[in-house]
Enzyme design. Structure first.
Site, PDB file in Angstrom:
ATOM      1  N   LYS A   1       0.813  -1.220   0.000  1.00 35.74           N
ATOM      2  CA  LYS A   1       0.000   0.000   0.000  1.00 35.74           C
ATOM      3  C   LYS A   1       0.843   1.264   0.000  1.00 35.74           C
ATOM      4  O   LYS A   1       1.993   1.274   0.447  1.00 35.74           O
ATOM      5  CB  LYS A   1      -1.001  -0.031   1.157  1.00 35.74           C
ATOM      6  CG  LYS A   1      -2.174  -0.952   0.806  1.00 35.74           C
ATOM      7  CD  LYS A   1      -3.328  -0.892   1.764  1.00 35.74           C
ATOM      8  CE  LYS A   1      -4.433  -1.822   1.248  1.00 35.74           C
ATOM      9  NZ  LYS A   1      -5.518  -1.967   2.200  1.00 35.74           N
TER      10      LYS A   1
ATOM     11  N   ARG B   1      -3.959  -9.930   5.011  1.00 39.61           N
ATOM     12  CA  ARG B   1      -4.244  -9.989   3.572  1.00 39.61           C
ATOM     13  C   ARG B   1      -2.977  -9.593   2.823  1.00 39.61           C
ATOM     14  O   ARG B   1      -2.433  -8.516   3.052  1.00 39.61           O
ATOM     15  CB  ARG B   1      -5.398  -9.041   3.255  1.00 39.61           C
ATOM     16  CG  ARG B   1      -5.862  -9.037   1.805  1.00 39.61           C
ATOM     17  CD  ARG B   1      -7.091  -8.123   1.660  1.00 39.61           C
ATOM     18  NE  ARG B   1      -7.561  -8.071   0.292  1.00 39.61           N
ATOM     19  CZ  ARG B   1      -7.054  -7.274  -0.636  1.00 39.61           C
ATOM     20  NH1 ARG B   1      -6.062  -6.463  -0.353  1.00 39.61           N
ATOM     21  NH2 ARG B   1      -7.545  -7.283  -1.863  1.00 39.61           N
TER      22      ARG B   1
HETATM   23  C1  7PJ Z   1      -8.240  -4.312   1.416  1.00 40.97           C
HETATM   24  C2  7PJ Z   1      -9.241  -5.107   0.868  1.00 40.97           C
HETATM   25  C3  7PJ Z   1      -8.064  -4.289   2.836  1.00 40.97           C
HETATM   26  C4  7PJ Z   1      -9.872  -5.863   2.944  1.00 40.97           C
HETATM   27  C5  7PJ Z   1      -8.254  -4.031  -0.705  1.00 40.97           C
HETATM   28  C6  7PJ Z   1      -5.296  -3.504  -2.098  1.00 40.97           C
HETATM   29  C7  7PJ Z   1      -6.425  -2.557  -2.226  1.00 40.97           C
HETATM   30  N1  7PJ Z   1     -10.047  -5.889   1.621  1.00 40.97           N
HETATM   31  N2  7PJ Z   1      -9.237  -4.916  -0.465  1.00 40.97           N
HETATM   32  N3  7PJ Z   1      -8.913  -5.103   3.541  1.00 40.97           N
HETATM   33  N4  7PJ Z   1      -7.610  -3.661   0.400  1.00 40.97           N
HETATM   34  N5  7PJ Z   1     -10.660  -6.621   3.715  1.00 40.97           N
HETATM   35  O1  7PJ Z   1      -5.333  -4.607  -2.629  1.00 40.97           O
HETATM   36  O2  7PJ Z   1      -4.291  -3.113  -1.481  1.00 40.97           O
HETATM   37  O3  7PJ Z   1      -7.233  -3.604   3.421  1.00 40.97           O
HETATM   38  S1  7PJ Z   1      -7.947  -3.460  -2.312  1.00 40.97           S
END
Ligand code: 7PJ
Length: 280
Positions: free
Chosen positions: A223, A257
């Protein structure tokens, strides 16, 4: 503490879970376009499971800041073949990363077990009732604003307090719609309507969310706040992300994640081995 997601059940405490990211998008900020054809996306997902991912997160709409929304038929066309093919082939739950109830519904029917609701800030009784009916897992992620506008001027009096209040309020609202606490995962939504400082405050206060007695999920992989803080290019942010992941696990976060699953699993297992030997 138990997490139920469709036919899957996780009992905590247990080693933290890594949620591997499978983007089926032409424009995701870090790997847009790489896995746009379903076969490539499926192969990538299988590789992530091999590397130790215990949840696979499939997304067909980029939510990077400024991203243009994708129409529902197009989002479905991207994610459904991938979910259908994966569902029979992996033994770990598939989550659908979406902000659209219609996509969540079709994905659950195609074999997904978790709705990763990156727009849990908006009101959606219909989506919540669907989660209640299907007994799917539900990631309740905090965001301020929408991807298109969220980074324009994020503002909070106290971001940690506001996110915690959001979580407790949502747990109540979800239970009104018939969603059991056991289905819910909480996520502060790093980068979703937050400045670098807001992200750091949330990361520094992860422990403040453990009192809600639900598994916590954190997404920091690649990020931009890591780049802004440390001047690291997109492809050079893994060390920063691993530092966040290890400290988060030490603070009680149970799900990370990540794009780089093998590296994240190793960093987390090391952290847990040390924590198990910590003297107080
Ligand atoms: C997140 C996400 C996060 C959850 C994205 C990226 C941007 N879902 N989807 N948490 N970020 N739950 O892939 O960095 O932080 S999209």
């Amino acid at each position: 503490m138990i997490l139920r997601a469709g036919q899957f059940e996780f009992v905590f405490p247990r080693p933290a879970l890594v949620m591997g990211i499978v983007n089926v998008t032409p424009d995701s900020f870090s790997d847009g376009g790489r896995f746009l054809n379903p076969e490539a996306a499926v192969a990538h997902a299988l590789q992530l499971v091999e590397q130790g991912a215990e949840i696979v997160d499939v997304g067909g709409e980029s939510t990077r800041p400024g991203a243009v929304p994708v129409a529902e038929p197009e989002e479905l066309r991207r994610v459904l073949p991938v979910i259908e093919q994966l569902a029979g082939r992996i033994k770990v739950p598939i989550s659908i990363d979406t902000a659209k109830p219609g996509v969540a519904r079709a994905a659950l029917a195609a074999g997904a077990s978790i709705v990763n609701d990156v727009a849990a800030s908006r009101e959606d009784g219909a989506l919540w009732r669907l989660v209640a009916e299907t007994r799917a897992g539900y990631v309740c992620m905090h965001a301020q604003g929408t991807p298109r506008t969220m980074q324009a001027a994020p503002a909070y009096a106290d971001v940690v307090r506001e996110v915690r209040e959001f979580f407790s309020e949502r747990i109540w609202r979800l239970s009104d719609c018939g969603v059991s606490r056991n289905q819910i995962i909480l996520d502060p939504g790093i980068g979703f309507g937050k400045t670098v400082e807001h992200n750091l405050q949330l990361l520094g206060a992860a422990r403040a969310f453990t009192g809600l007695e639900r598994p916590l999920l954190l997404g920091v992989s690649r990020k931009s706040f890591i780049g802004k803080l440390l001047g690291a290019e997109l492809s050079a942010r893994l060390p920063g992300a691993l530092a966040c992941a290890c400290l988060a696990v030490a603070a009680g976060v149970q799900i990370i994640r990540a794009h780089d699953v093998a590296e994240t699993v190793q960093a987390i297992r090391m952290t847990e081995a040390i924590l198990a030997n910590q003297r107080t």
